[in-house]
Scaffold this motif. Structure first.
Motif: not given
Length: 581
Positions: A226-248
């Motif tokens: 919830s607190s990762i800045p939108a412009a931080d590269s960590g935000h992209m990684r969080m998005c991909a991790a969310s994609g992986r997690r929803i399948v499980e």
């Protein structure tokens, strides 16, 4: 760690109703999937994951979500899912008139119907701007398919003339200085150009960051998301991790109904209070909890307010810091470690782990940004609920972000029936008003606004600004932006438009509040109030047709979350169409 009770089989997937049958209807579904370049390898024995994206070209908070959806898809594909992106109502807070609150429930209904009507096994909810978080979660909660929330993230800090700018809060601050004559038009234009310099939501602790933190505290977002800045590269990684997690989550059949317990919503209230949350948190959290079948009300916020200190030193409740600073100081996980004694750490989350497991090991890296409980910004919670003969069903004030001298105050009311009249009056330097007056706006609630606009931070009269005053007691049935501040009493319920006591207040009546005693009243006798009520004439409806008409007929009051009455859980469970169709 709480293990899933069973693992879903491919034949049990909801999407199998569309793709797995051998009849004519499934032939049509499959043939049209072929038409779009897909093949059975894409959907056979794989969860279909809907990405509900609130991106639009007029939503600066979400302008990056078109690209982030690709990161989510990458994660879904890596985990063996089949992603499909569906557009959803964007609700750009800064552009939508009269208010996005008018359309929060429309987004919620759209989300529910998008999930219901499509071959969806799980859903990724992409939002962040104020009403999109509750709107997306309300709809997904009602459908109760596995869901995970991906927050847009706060923008980077603003800058002007060597000064750090916070969205909303500094807009209001410098606007008052312009009206007071202490800055120039050129200065004001510099603030305008420098206050929002990247994509993402407001970087103050406004409604956007409040609601994304609440989504995480409830358990619907990945830890720290919830607190990762939108412009931080960590935000992209969080998005991909969310994609992986929803399948499980689909295979585990981990639905919102397992995550969104009463204890989870009480955790969210505690986190909101500790962060110095937006007043809007009350309305949205009540609506979200009740959609989940949990009985959460104003009294739950009041209990937390008395015990949970504000430790998030982020504007406007805090003194200087913004969300970027909060993230680098340890973010929401670190804040929850500090207030762990107030939380139920056994609550299950979207990770399949408990809240306690999710925050284990988190550390505070700047103890001025995330304070220890022993050194809070404000000793009690961010918000307080007041009741009395002006607001029998309650109203809200934010004592952590106001001049302390108004915590107990009484003064004569100056009442306005519409915002245009009030705005004209406060710019009149001959206005008969003192700092002890109580500035009042009515007909600005859920029906009266319409849609309960963010007018509640009533503008300070220019006369008082030029005298050096920057706060006064203000009262309305409106909301205010989470980036706002000041001695503003909000959400008066019932609202004046439907005949609440605020409709009976007159200019010159004495209004008294006592935040410590949680009271608000007009010093008018019961007999006089009864006489005024007998003479009161209801105003004409705001709408005669369309969505606005339906809104007016079915919107609930602020203390009930402003949901539509027919969407309550006691109206029954969502309907699934027969599989044969």
């Amino acid at each position: 760690m709480t293990q899933p009770t069973h693992r879903k089989a491919a034949a049990d997937l909801r999407s199998a109703r569309w793709f797995g049958d051998h009849g004519l209807r499934s032939f049509g579904h499959r043939s049209r999937a072929f038409q779009m370049g897909h093949s059975p390898e894409d959907w056979a024995s794989k969860p279909v994951i809907a990405i509900l994206n609130t991106w639009s070209e007029i939503s600066p908070c979400h302008v990056h979500l078109r690209d982030r959806a690709a990161d989510v898809k990458r994660g879904i594909l890596m985990a063996g899912g089949f992603p499909i992106e569906l557009p959803a109502l964007s609700l750009a807070e800064i552009f939508v008139k009269p208010t996005t609150m008018l359309y929060r429930n429309m987004l919620a209904m759209e989300v529910e119907e998008l999930i219901r009507s499509h071959p969806v096994d799980g859903v990724v909810l992409m939002g962040g701007c104020d009403k999109t978080t509750p709107g997306l979660m309300l709809g997904a909660t009602s459908m109760d398919v596995p869901a995970i929330y991906v927050p847009a993230g706060p923008m980077l800090r603003g800058n002007w003339a060597g000064k750090t700018l916070g969205s909303g809060s500094d807009s209001f601050k410098y606007w008052e200085e312009l009206r007071a004559g202490t800055i120039t038009e050129e200065d004001w234009q510099g603030v305008e150009a420098g206050i929002a310099r990247s994509h993402g939501t407001c970087m103050t602790m406004g409604t956007a960051s409040t609601m994304t933190a609440i989504a995480e505290a409830v358990g619907m977002s990945l830890p720290g998301a919830s607190s990762i800045p939108a412009a931080d590269s960590g935000h992209m990684r969080m998005c991909a991790a969310s994609g992986r997690r929803i399948v499980e989550m689909v295979w585990e059949d981990l639905k919102p109904s397992r995550i969104q317990t009463r204890a989870a919503f009480l955790n969210a209230i505690v986190v909101a209070m500790a962060m110095g949350c937006s007043t809007n948190a009350i309305i949205h959290l009540i609506a979200m909890a009740r959609r989940a079948g949990q009985d959460i009300g104003l009294e739950d916020f009041e209990r937390a307010s008395r015990t949970v200190p504000v430790i998030g030193n982020v504007r406007p409740s805090g003194t200087q810091y913004l969300m970027e600073d909060f993230f680098y100081a340890g973010g929401i996980r670190a804040l929850m470690v500090e207030i762990a004694a107030f939380l139920d750490l056994s609550c299950i989350t979207c990770t399949g782990k408990t809240l306690g497991e999710n925050i284990a090991g988190a550390k505070v890296y700047n103890a001025d940004v995330i304070r220890p409980v022993s050194n809070p910004i404000y000793a009690e919670g961010s918000l307080a609920v007041l009741k009395g003969n002006l607001a029998p069903d309650g109203c809200v004030i934010k004592p952590a972000a106001m001049d302390a001298r108004f915590l107990k105050h009484s003064g004569p009311a100056l009442v306005f029936d519409d915002y245009a009249s009030l705005k004209k009056a406060v710019d009149d330097e001959t206005l008969d008003i003192t700092p002890d007056h109580v500035l009042v706006l009515r007909n600005a609630g859920p029906q009266g606004g319409p849609g309960m606009p963010e007018w509640g931070m009533l503008p300070m009269p220019k006369k008082l600004l030029k005298q050096g005053h920057r706060d006064m007691l203000r009262l309305s049935d409106a909301r205010m932006s989470g980036t706002s501040y000041g001695a503003c009493v909000l959400h008066v319920a019932p609202e004046s438009f439907v005949g609440g006591p605020l409709a009976l207040l007159r200019t010159g009546d004495i209004v008294a509040i006592d935040v410590d005693a949680r009271s608000i009243r007009m010093e008018v006798s019961d007999e006089e109030i009864a006489r005024r009520r007998a003479a009161w004439v209801p105003p004409s409806p705001r709408y005669e047709r369309g969505y606005g008409f339906a809104f007016s007929k079915h919107i609930e009051q602020a203390d009930q979350g402003c949901d539509f009455d027919f969407l309550r859980t006691d109206f029954g469970a969502p309907v699934e169409e027969p599989a044969i169709y």
